[in-house]
Design an enzyme around this catalytic site. Structure first.
Site, PDB file in Angstrom:
ATOM      1  CB  SER A  12      -0.939   0.002   1.194  1.00 12.55           C
ATOM      2  OG  SER A  12      -0.207  -0.188   2.374  1.00 12.55           O
ATOM      3  CG  ASP A  43      -3.493   5.117   7.358  1.00 11.72           C
ATOM      4  OD1 ASP A  43      -2.354   4.816   7.808  1.00 11.72           O
ATOM      5  OD2 ASP A  43      -3.780   5.068   6.148  1.00 11.72           O
ATOM      6  CG  HIS A  54      -1.142   4.020   4.073  1.00 15.52           C
ATOM      7  ND1 HIS A  54      -1.908   3.269   4.938  1.00 15.52           N
ATOM      8  CD2 HIS A  54      -0.506   3.150   3.271  1.00 15.52           C
ATOM      9  CE1 HIS A  54      -1.740   1.990   4.674  1.00 15.52           C
ATOM     10  NE2 HIS A  54      -0.901   1.882   3.662  1.00 15.52           N
TER      11      HIS A  54
END
Ligand SMILES: *[C@@H]1O[C@H](CO)[C@@H](O)[C@H](O)[C@H]1NC(C)=O
Ligand SMILES: *[C@@H]1O[C@H](CO)[C@@H](O)[C@H](O)[C@H]1NC(C)=O
Ligand SMILES: *[C@@H]1O[C@H](CO)[C@@H](O)[C@H](O)[C@H]1NC(C)=O
Ligand SMILES: *[C@@H]1O[C@H](CO)[C@@H](O)[C@H](O)[C@H]1NC(C)=O
Ligand SMILES: *[C@@H]1O[C@H](CO)[C@@H](O)[C@H](O)[C@H]1NC(C)=O
Ligand SMILES: *[C@@H]1O[C@H](CO)[C@@H](O)[C@H](O)[C@H]1NC(C)=O
Length: 427
Positions: free
Chosen positions: A149, A400, A403
């Site tokens: 990712s 998150d 990321h």
């Protein structure tokens, strides 16, 4: 940081990784929400982010003093404030995954957008992205991102940056979460691929619904998904790492069992994930060098990147910072250092192999661990979902902190990638 802290960090990281990655899978069920993002004027921005002692002088866009780029080193440096606008925004680029479109999801502070990476040697100007130059370099070429990712995060940044120079067409996507995609910039006859093969090698991901809590990796077998298309690719960017910290069983040559990284649960030989990562990088680089050492192709291995959880993954304000670390504020953690060393050493070995074989294939590290590590301020946090606080502040909220918001610091990775490519071209 003491050794126990390092171990604690690793122990803490593993569940974090699991918890942040699983929820990402459900993101695409969310309906597209209407744009509510706005970018304040530069003056307002500087007011709101300025504290008297933290302002670093603005770096003007300097002309390079020296034409020879080979000595420019981006690995060390610091972030300085800038007035330069990001090249794209939350509504101008469709390629941004909703979970990383922080502004669209309601993140309202914008200070994190206005920083530039200043290499330690101040004669090196900050890396600046130039869409038409990048596109000219990849004219008639195929560039591929291979990884998980984070690779996708970088790929989407690149598509957004390049879209400011020429409009791409998405010519292929798989049905599931956009793991395999392909864009063509027809104006330049340039193609960009994305391969979701987060282990680089063959592997089977854990699967909660099947009751399987660990990954299974075949460390000597390049993943067929990319290996079968490799002939078409001119520039390969490998980028992964974090997935390797999860529970896994490893197989080596001839599918022989090597061990696992959770021997306390599973009665098998202890095999640590640093070695597994190193082996996976080695296998991938070997595959590319074996097939293309004589060619003008290029391989780039991105250094490992850091996550900034300061609390539990599901607590309010778990990565709440709005400014980068200043260099020297914090020490780079053990896990990242080890991963980074593995990647560097494997790259050095592959370079030596190619040289010995009399080849021309270019192999490099995209050196981003340090600059990324300092950017604790630029993760989506709760803004991985649209309007997380629409009904007031909640104590429990998913975060998150792995990321990167787009636009954001990962755009700088692509600016550095461009500098590498420019150098190849000049050489
Ligand atoms: C985003 O960029 C587009 C195109 O440059 C521009 O029209 C739009 O106003 C921008 N939106 C915001 C919120 O700045
Ligand atoms: C550029 O600098 C490198 C390292 O200092 C040197 O090895 C190389 O010969 C130089 N190239 C040119 C074209 O000057
Ligand atoms: C476009 O690029 C491919 C290689 O990626 C090349 O084979 C082809 O000849 C190019 N087409 C044109 C029109 O230049
Ligand atoms: C997990 O298993 C389910 C049920 O067999 C399957 O539908 C799903 O695709 C699997 N997920 C992954 C990531 O392999
Ligand atoms: C673990 O494996 C070893 C060697 O295969 C065996 O001797 C031992 O009994 C096993 N221990 C448990 C708890 O299963
Ligand atoms: C990343 O890799 C390069 C080697 O290619 C190395 O020199 C550098 O120290 C690494 N940077 C960081 C910050 O890990």
């Amino acid at each position: 940081m003491g050794k126990t802290q390092h171990q604690n960090l690793i122990r803490k990281l593993i569940p974090c990784v699991l918890y942040t990655l699983i929820p990402l899978a459900v993101l695409h069920y969310y309906r597209y929400i209407s744009p509510r993002c706005s970018v304040p004027t530069a003056d307002k921005r500087l007011e709101s982010t300025a504290t008297t002692d933290s302002i670093t002088p603005l770096v003007q866009e300097q002309e390079a003093e020296v034409k020879n780029l080979s000595w420019w080193d981006y690995s060390e440096g610091h972030w300085v404030q800038t007035r330069l606008e990001p090249l794209y925004n939350c509504t101008s680029c469709e390629a941004i995954k909703l979970g990383q479109n922080c502004m669209l999801n309601g993140r309202s502070d914008t200070g994190y957008l206005y920083w530039q990476w200043q290499p330690k040697d101040t004669r090196c100007p900050p890396p600046v992205f130039d869409a038409s130059l990048f596109l000219r370099i990849i004219r008639n070429k195929h560039l591929a991102f291979i990884g998980g990712s984070i690779a996708r995060n970088q790929l989407e940044s690149l598509i957004c940056l390049l879209s400011t120079g020429s409009k791409p067409e998405l010519v292929y996507k798989d049905s599931d979460e956009h793991k395999f995609r392909r864009w063509v910039f027809y104006e330049y006859n340039a193609t960009i691929w994305s391969f979701w093969t987060q282990f680089f090698v063959e592997g089977i991901q854990y699967n909660q619904s099947k009751g399987i809590n660990h990954n299974t990796l075949y460390l000597d077998t390049p993943n067929e998904k990319w290996a079968s298309e490799l002939d078409k690719i001119d520039i390969v960017v490998f980028s992964s790492g974090r997935w390797f910290a999860q529970k896994a069983i490893y197989y080596g040559e001839g599918n022989q069992l090597l061990g696992c990284n959770f021997p306390q649960e599973n009665n098998c030989t202890d095999f640590n994930f640093f070695d597994a990562f190193r082996k996976a990088v080695r296998t991938s680089l070997k595959e590319v060098t074996k097939r293309f050492y004589k060619s003008d192709k290029a391989v780039v291995v991105a250094n490992y990147t850091f996550a900034h959880f300061e609390g539990e993954w599901n607590e309010f304000a778990t990565c709440p910072k709005t400014e980068p670390y200043k260099d020297g504020d914090a020490e780079m953690p053990y896990l990242e250092n080890e991963m980074r060393k593995s990647a560097i050493e494997e790259v050095a070995m592959a370079v030596k192999d190619v040289k010995e074989m009399g080849g021309r294939l270019k192999i490099e590290t995209l050196d981003v661990t340090k600059l990324t590590f300092l950017r604790r301020d630029a993760h989506p946090g709760p803004y991985m979902f649209p309007n997380p606080f629409a009904n007031g502040i909640k104590e429990k909220v998913q975060n998150d902190c792995v990321h990167w918001c787009l636009p954001g610091p990962i755009d700088t990775w692509n600016a550095i990638l461009l500098q590498l490519m420019k150098r190849w071209k000049d050489e």
